[in-house]
Scaffold this motif. Structure first.
Motif, PDB file in Angstrom:
ATOM      1  N   SER A   1      48.446  36.872 -10.416  1.00  0.00           N
ATOM      2  CA  SER A   1      49.720  36.479 -10.982  1.00  0.00           C
ATOM      3  C   SER A   1      50.174  37.575 -11.947  1.00  0.00           C
ATOM      4  CB  SER A   1      49.581  35.130 -11.650  1.00  0.00           C
ATOM      5  OG  SER A   1      49.494  35.108 -12.915  1.00  0.00           O
ATOM      6  N   PRO A   2      51.396  38.147 -11.699  1.00  0.00           N
ATOM      7  CA  PRO A   2      51.882  39.240 -12.546  1.00  0.00           C
ATOM      8  C   PRO A   2      52.215  38.753 -13.960  1.00  0.00           C
ATOM      9  CG  PRO A   2      53.565  38.570 -10.982  1.00  0.00           C
ATOM     10  CD  PRO A   2      52.339  37.795 -10.630  1.00  0.00           C
ATOM     11  N   VAL A   3      51.903  39.577 -14.954  1.00  0.00           N
ATOM     12  CA  VAL A   3      52.241  39.305 -16.353  1.00  0.00           C
ATOM     13  C   VAL A   3      52.801  40.609 -16.910  1.00  0.00           C
ATOM     14  CG1 VAL A   3      51.445  38.545 -18.610  1.00  0.00           C
ATOM     15  CG2 VAL A   3      50.380  37.627 -16.532  1.00  0.00           C
ATOM     16  N   GLY A   4      54.146  40.743 -16.911  1.00  0.00           N
ATOM     17  CA  GLY A   4      54.768  41.987 -17.326  1.00  0.00           C
ATOM     18  C   GLY A   4      54.357  43.098 -16.363  1.00  0.00           C
ATOM     19  N   GLY A   5      53.837  44.188 -16.910  1.00  0.00           N
ATOM     20  CA  GLY A   5      53.370  45.283 -16.059  1.00  0.00           C
ATOM     21  C   GLY A   5      51.909  45.165 -15.696  1.00  0.00           C
ATOM     22  N   GLU A   6      51.286  44.020 -15.963  1.00  0.00           N
ATOM     23  CA  GLU A   6      49.873  43.809 -15.693  1.00  0.00           C
ATOM     24  C   GLU A   6      49.704  42.627 -14.758  1.00  0.00           C
ATOM     25  OE1 GLU A   6      48.633  43.257 -19.680  1.00  0.00           O
ATOM     26  OE2 GLU A   6      48.585  45.409 -20.156  1.00  0.00           O
ATOM     27  N   THR A   7      48.467  42.391 -14.325  1.00  0.00           N
ATOM     28  CA  THR A   7      48.215  41.325 -13.359  1.00  0.00           C
ATOM     29  C   THR A   7      47.005  40.515 -13.784  1.00  0.00           C
ATOM     30  OG1 THR A   7      49.068  42.719 -11.575  1.00  0.00           O
ATOM     31  CG2 THR A   7      47.774  40.789 -10.936  1.00  0.00           C
ATOM     32  N   ASP A   8      47.158  39.191 -13.869  1.00  0.00           N
ATOM     33  CA  ASP A   8      46.007  38.309 -14.057  1.00  0.00           C
ATOM     34  C   ASP A   8      45.376  38.049 -12.698  1.00  0.00           C
ATOM     35  OD1 ASP A   8      46.086  38.100 -16.750  1.00  0.00           O
ATOM     36  OD2 ASP A   8      47.091  36.153 -16.815  1.00  0.00           O
ATOM     37  N   VAL A   9      44.112  38.359 -12.584  1.00  0.00           N
ATOM     38  CA  VAL A   9      43.397  38.234 -11.313  1.00  0.00           C
ATOM     39  C   VAL A   9      42.264  37.236 -11.491  1.00  0.00           C
ATOM     40  CG1 VAL A   9      42.111  39.444  -9.523  1.00  0.00           C
ATOM     41  CG2 VAL A   9      43.973  40.610 -10.732  1.00  0.00           C
ATOM     42  N   VAL A  10      42.168  36.265 -10.578  1.00  0.00           N
ATOM     43  CA  VAL A  10      41.034  35.342 -10.544  1.00  0.00           C
ATOM     44  C   VAL A  10      40.059  35.860  -9.498  1.00  0.00           C
ATOM     45  CG1 VAL A  10      40.249  33.010 -10.028  1.00  0.00           C
ATOM     46  CG2 VAL A  10      42.365  33.368 -11.331  1.00  0.00           C
TER      47      VAL A  10
ATOM     48  N   VAL B   1      44.771  39.011  -2.278  1.00  0.00           N
ATOM     49  CA  VAL B   1      43.777  37.938  -2.164  1.00  0.00           C
ATOM     50  C   VAL B   1      42.821  38.287  -1.022  1.00  0.00           C
ATOM     51  CG1 VAL B   1      43.434  35.510  -1.602  1.00  0.00           C
ATOM     52  CG2 VAL B   1      45.320  36.205  -3.111  1.00  0.00           C
ATOM     53  N   GLY B   2      41.540  38.096  -1.262  1.00  0.00           N
ATOM     54  CA  GLY B   2      40.534  38.379  -0.250  1.00  0.00           C
ATOM     55  C   GLY B   2      39.896  39.741  -0.386  1.00  0.00           C
ATOM     56  N   GLN B   3      40.418  40.598  -1.281  1.00  0.00           N
ATOM     57  CA  GLN B   3      39.818  41.918  -1.466  1.00  0.00           C
ATOM     58  C   GLN B   3      38.694  41.833  -2.503  1.00  0.00           C
ATOM     59  OE1 GLN B   3      42.372  45.102  -2.964  1.00  0.00           O
ATOM     60  NE2 GLN B   3      41.257  46.559  -1.661  1.00  0.00           N
ATOM     61  N   VAL B   4      37.661  42.649  -2.299  1.00  0.00           N
ATOM     62  CA  VAL B   4      36.572  42.759  -3.272  1.00  0.00           C
ATOM     63  C   VAL B   4      36.956  43.807  -4.308  1.00  0.00           C
ATOM     64  CG1 VAL B   4      34.166  43.420  -3.623  1.00  0.00           C
ATOM     65  CG2 VAL B   4      34.800  42.015  -1.653  1.00  0.00           C
ATOM     66  N   VAL B   5      36.827  43.470  -5.569  1.00  0.00           N
ATOM     67  CA  VAL B   5      37.121  44.371  -6.686  1.00  0.00           C
ATOM     68  C   VAL B   5      35.818  44.665  -7.422  1.00  0.00           C
ATOM     69  CG1 VAL B   5      38.334  44.623  -8.876  1.00  0.00           C
ATOM     70  CG2 VAL B   5      39.480  43.540  -6.936  1.00  0.00           C
ATOM     71  N   LEU B   6      35.549  45.953  -7.670  1.00  0.00           N
ATOM     72  CA  LEU B   6      34.339  46.365  -8.382  1.00  0.00           C
ATOM     73  C   LEU B   6      34.709  47.354  -9.474  1.00  0.00           C
ATOM     74  CD1 LEU B   6      31.877  47.079  -5.408  1.00  0.00           C
ATOM     75  CD2 LEU B   6      32.083  44.971  -6.739  1.00  0.00           C
ATOM     76  N   ALA B   7      34.080  47.214 -10.657  1.00  0.00           N
ATOM     77  CA  ALA B   7      34.264  48.188 -11.728  1.00  0.00           C
ATOM     78  C   ALA B   7      33.483  49.446 -11.399  1.00  0.00           C
ATOM     79  CB  ALA B   7      33.816  47.613 -13.056  1.00  0.00           C
ATOM     80  N   SER B   8      34.075  50.605 -11.688  1.00  0.00           N
ATOM     81  CA  SER B   8      33.358  51.872 -11.510  1.00  0.00           C
ATOM     82  C   SER B   8      32.702  52.326 -12.797  1.00  0.00           C
ATOM     83  CB  SER B   8      34.323  52.958 -11.015  1.00  0.00           C
ATOM     84  OG  SER B   8      35.340  53.189 -11.982  1.00  0.00           O
TER      85      SER B   8
ATOM     86  N   ARG C   1      38.654  34.847 -14.789  1.00  0.00           N
ATOM     87  CA  ARG C   1      39.970  35.495 -14.833  1.00  0.00           C
ATOM     88  C   ARG C   1      39.865  36.782 -15.636  1.00  0.00           C
ATOM     89  NH1 ARG C   1      42.251  31.511 -16.317  1.00  0.00           N
ATOM     90  NH2 ARG C   1      43.322  30.800 -14.426  1.00  0.00           N
ATOM     91  N   VAL C   2      40.505  37.848 -15.125  1.00  0.00           N
ATOM     92  CA  VAL C   2      40.545  39.117 -15.824  1.00  0.00           C
ATOM     93  C   VAL C   2      41.934  39.711 -15.650  1.00  0.00           C
ATOM     94  CG1 VAL C   2      39.681  40.423 -13.834  1.00  0.00           C
ATOM     95  CG2 VAL C   2      39.414  41.361 -16.131  1.00  0.00           C
ATOM     96  N   ARG C   3      42.409  40.429 -16.649  1.00  0.00           N
ATOM     97  CA  ARG C   3      43.730  41.068 -16.563  1.00  0.00           C
ATOM     98  C   ARG C   3      43.538  42.557 -16.253  1.00  0.00           C
ATOM     99  NH1 ARG C   3      48.354  39.539 -20.758  1.00  0.00           N
ATOM    100  NH2 ARG C   3      47.961  37.620 -19.594  1.00  0.00           N
ATOM    101  N   LEU C   4      44.255  43.025 -15.219  1.00  0.00           N
ATOM    102  CA  LEU C   4      44.164  44.412 -14.781  1.00  0.00           C
ATOM    103  C   LEU C   4      45.494  45.115 -15.013  1.00  0.00           C
ATOM    104  CD1 LEU C   4      42.233  43.936 -11.400  1.00  0.00           C
ATOM    105  CD2 LEU C   4      41.296  44.432 -13.671  1.00  0.00           C
ATOM    106  N   ARG C   5      45.397  46.409 -15.291  1.00  0.00           N
ATOM    107  CA  ARG C   5      46.589  47.217 -15.539  1.00  0.00           C
ATOM    108  C   ARG C   5      46.766  48.218 -14.398  1.00  0.00           C
ATOM    109  NH1 ARG C   5      45.105  49.799 -20.142  1.00  0.00           N
ATOM    110  NH2 ARG C   5      46.094  48.251 -21.504  1.00  0.00           N
ATOM    111  N   GLY C   6      47.982  48.287 -13.886  1.00  0.00           N
ATOM    112  CA  GLY C   6      48.331  49.313 -12.912  1.00  0.00           C
ATOM    113  C   GLY C   6      47.936  49.005 -11.482  1.00  0.00           C
TER     114      GLY C   6
END
Length: 796
Positions: free
Chosen positions: A181-190, A161-168, A151-156
């Motif tokens: 799952s939204p948490v305020g203005g951020e999103t917890d992503v599994v 679901v089903g998309q690949v996410v990569l750090a640049s 689990r990681v929290r992302l901002r903005g």
């Protein structure tokens, strides 16, 4: 630990320059003088030729404060990625890799890895500023590898679901979105961890990352004296088995194999360690498949310590201190697969087998190690591990108490440098797996016993040795590493028995002639010359012999007493290898006299408290005779001799036996020649015969011959054409230049009773005995000391 993608104050590599700082000119940062230099972001992913990314250099002060500074940037592969004087990266090709370092104020930054690679279709790139906090496992007990969820929290952003996410950038983020799952203005992503092939269409990496300035994690250190602090252990089997126990002593983490419910009794007062690694880490990935993850270079290791064991057991412990914990400078999504650390340090091992006192060493070790270790899939995937060492500097000054003369104990100790490679998740220790461990050093061993204990065991003498230690071993987590990298790996375990560097003085002991006449009244007896020859006499380059002592066995109990006057101790002079003395004897010494030779030695300038018998059976004998007239010439039958009369004789000048049966029950010595040559089946026995002055020749028809009391023969000893003999027994005698022959005995099959303690100054011949296996003959010849050996023509 605070991570680079969470804040601009990171221990590893810094976050992107977008943290809001504007570069300043050269000079000390606001928090004081700079202590190091870092650049950010901690890694860069460029997706096509022409793509760019701005880098920023940061001066780090003693408190960890970071200030942007002007710096000079350098790319290892400018044909793949260029970097401007201002730190602007530009991809030149559509695929490849490089590493970037910055230089400013006399400091060189750790390298950062820059990849040019096309992500899989539809992949979403996130910057380090969009990553909030640390990643966390969804299930802490789930095995780490492709399919693992975190689990990681992302901002903005809110990826579907089903998309690949990569750090640049440097954040270790990469995977398939499982849920959000939204948490305020951020999103917890599994995210589900993907293999490299699931993140990139075609990943190509070929860099050699210098680790001299790589970021370090600080190993946990303690202060004060070290004492064993055992942790709970689990038995490997029933209560009678040995178990493995883990404990800490000072800054060392130790494991020991000991009896159940026992605390390893070790103390450590003095420790001084240092390790200076100079390593390069090769990373080669072709078509998203790992081809090479290998560290190579040199490690300078130094250890000074004084482990002491209170011995009342048989146990040993290995203790390691990680001095440098090198973090592999790999960031971004690939760090989840090929990230890791290289712990390097020093260690020692100490073991004892004894029943008394406190044993140990004042140990010092220093060496430069050249090494290569990791995973190589150039041909087929395998763990490679190589380590060589320059001739080490070091010593093990023993601490050994005085002890009873009949006791025996063993003590071993080693000092070494080590390196490990761990691969896996860069942020969670439990998700990094040790791949291979290497160690190289020196081992000092002592196997010591008191003088009486050595003399009473003809197959044992006290010794000590110094030898190199070299060990390569894969870990029990190798399958997890292979699963993570999607390869197959075989276990590796290699600990060769290397030639010794130095060993304690050893040699031979002889007395010549083998028979002397005792003195009478004020007249001196014949002189016997005692000779001890030692090889080697040096230990680790220093002369090791102090004296050579001669002892005589006396009385029914075999007590050892100093040898004859003039032959009790020979003082050594520098480089002396041969020691001689002379002595005569009195009539009270009539018969066979047994002597033992011991060397008193020193090691690293410290006297060894136990004398060393000069050989496994460091014994020599001399027959002392009285006036010749009391020893008649005898022929049996004949010359008026009958069975009753010969049974009373203790000494015979020359003896010829041509008949039987007859038992020479009191005969201890034949001053000159002994010949037994009976043509008919008969029984002739010599139960206490200890010496023959010249030659002994046996050619008669007994089924067995027992000369177990024999201790010396001045000339030769021959067993030839004994047509009925099945077994032969001979004691540990010294035989002169005439040698010994066991030949043409067709039924002889058992020579197990022939002592390995025989010392033959001439030739040993075991030939043409049809019922004696050639293998048994060779084995027996191999354990006997002789000038030359001839073994041939025996049975199958």
């Amino acid at each position: 630990m605070r991570h680079a993608w969470a804040t601009c104050l990171a221990m590893v590599t810094v976050a992107a320059g977008a943290c809001g700082d504007d570069p300043v000119g050269p000079g000390d940062p606001p928090g004081g003088p700079a202590t190091s230099l870092e650049i950010g972001p901690g890694a860069v992913l460029l997706t096509d030729a022409g793509a760019t990314q701005q880098l920023t250099a940061f001066a780090i002060d003693a408190s960890g404060g970071r200030t942007p500074v002007a710096a000079t940037f350098r790319s290892s592969h400018p044909g793949t990625v260029t970097v401007s004087d201002e730190g602007l990266l530009t991809a030149v090709t559509a695929a490849g890799s490089t590493f970037i370092v910055a230089e400013a104020g006399g400091f060189t930054s750790p390298p950062i890895l820059v990849l040019v690679a096309e992500p899989v279709d539809g992949a979403l790139l996130v910057s380090d500023d969009q990553v909030v906090g640390e990643i966390a496992p969804v299930d802490p007990l789930a095995p780490y590898g492709p399919g693992w969820e975190y689990r990681v929290r992302l901002r903005g952003i809110n990826p579907p679901v089903g998309q690949v996410v990569l750090a640049s950038g440097g954040a270790p983020i990469g995977g398939l979105v499982v849920s959000t799952s939204p948490v305020g203005g951020e999103t917890d992503v599994v995210l589900e961890l993907l293999p490299l092939s699931g993140m990139f269409k075609n990943l190509s990496v070929n860099v050699q990352l210098p680790l001299a300035n790589a970021p370090l994690a600080a190993p946990a250190l303690r202060t004060g004296r070290g004492t064993a602090s055992p942790a709970p252990f689990a038995a490997r089997g029933g209560a009678a088995r040995r178990i493995e126990q883990e404990f800490a002593i000072g800054n060392f983490e130790c494991t020991a194999e000991i009896p159940p419910a026992f605390v390893f009794p070790i103390t450590l007062d003095v420790v001084d360690v240092s390790v200076d690694p100079n390593l390069i880490y090769d990373v080669v990935i072709e078509g998203s498949a790992v081809r090479r993850l290998v560290a190579h270079g040199s490690i300078a290791a130094r250890l000074s310590a004084n482990p002491l064991v209170t011995a009342a057991l048989e146990a040993k412990a290995e203790c390691l201190q990680t001095v440098r914990l090198i973090i592999l400078p790999i960031g971004g999504p690939v760090a989840l697969i090929i990230g890791g650390q290289i712990p390097v340090g020093v260690g020692f091992e100490v073991g004892a087998k004894a029943t008394f006192g406190q044993l140990g060493f004042d140990a010092f070790y220093e060496a430069s190690l050249t090494t290569e270790f990791g995973i190589d899939c150039t041909a087929q995937c395998e763990v490679i591990a190589e380590m060589t060492t320059s001739p080490p500097a070091g010593f093990f000054k023993p601490r050994i108490p005085s002890f009873a003369d009949d006791l025996r104990f063993a003590l071993t100790g080693s000092a070494f440098g080590f390196a490990k490679l761990t691969i896996g998740n860069p942020t969670v220790r439990e998700l990094r797996f040790e791949t291979v461990k290497l160690k190289a050093g020196i081992e000092q061993s002592f196997d010591l016993a008191g003088r009486t204990a050595q003399a009473n065991d003809p197959a044992y003498a006290s010794t000590y040795t110094l030898k190199p230690v070299l060990e390569f071993k894969t870990s029990s987590k190798l399958d997890a590493v292979a699963n993570l990298l999607e390869i197959t790996l075989a276990e590796l375990s290699f600990a060769p028995n290397l030639p010794v560097i130095s060993e304690s003085p050893r040699g031979s002991f002889t007395i010549s002639p083998g028979s002397v006449a005792a003195g009478e009244g004020s007249a001196l007896g014949e002189t016997a010359t005692f000779t001890v020859t030692l090889d080697p006499v040096d230990y680790f380059g220093a002369y090791a012999v102090e004296t050579v002592d001669i002892f005589r066995r006396v009385g029914p109990a075999g007590t050892l007493e100093p040898g004859r006057p003039g032959c009790t101790r020979v003082e050594a002079v520098q480089d002396q290898a041969e020691f001689t003395c002379q002595a005569d004897f009195l009539a009270e010494h009539a018969g066979s006299q047994e002597f033992f030779a011991f060397a008193n030695t020193r090691i690293y300038g410290i006297p060894v408290p136990v004398p060393l018998e000069v050989a496994a059976d460091g014994k020599a004998a001399v027959v002392v005779t009285t006036a010749p007239e009391v020893c008649p010439n005898i022929q049996f039958p004949g010359f008026g001799a009958d069975a009753d009369s010969v049974a009373k004789l203790t000494c015979i000048d020359n003896l010829i036996v041509r008949g039987g049966p007859v038992a020479f029950t009191a005969l201890t010595q034949v001053l000159n020649d002994l010949t037994v040559s009976s043509g008919s089946a008969t029984q002739v026995t010599f139960p206490v015969l200890s010496s023959i002055g010249r030659n002994g020749s046996f050619e008669f028809q007994a089924t067995a011959l027992d000369l177990s009391s024999l201790r010396s023969v001045g000339g030769g000893l021959f067993f030839v054409n004994m047509l009925e003999m099945v077994s032969l027994t001979i004691g540990g005698a010294t035989i002169g230049g005439g040698g010994m022959a066991i030949e043409f005995n067709p039924k002889l099959s058992d020579i197990s009773g022939v002592s390995c303690g025989l010392v033959i100054q001439g030739q040993l011949s075991i030939r043409n005995n049809a019922s004696l296996s050639q293998a048994d003959a060779l084995a027996k010849a191999d354990c006997i000391t002789a000038g030359t050996k001839l073994v041939s023509g025996n049975g199958p």
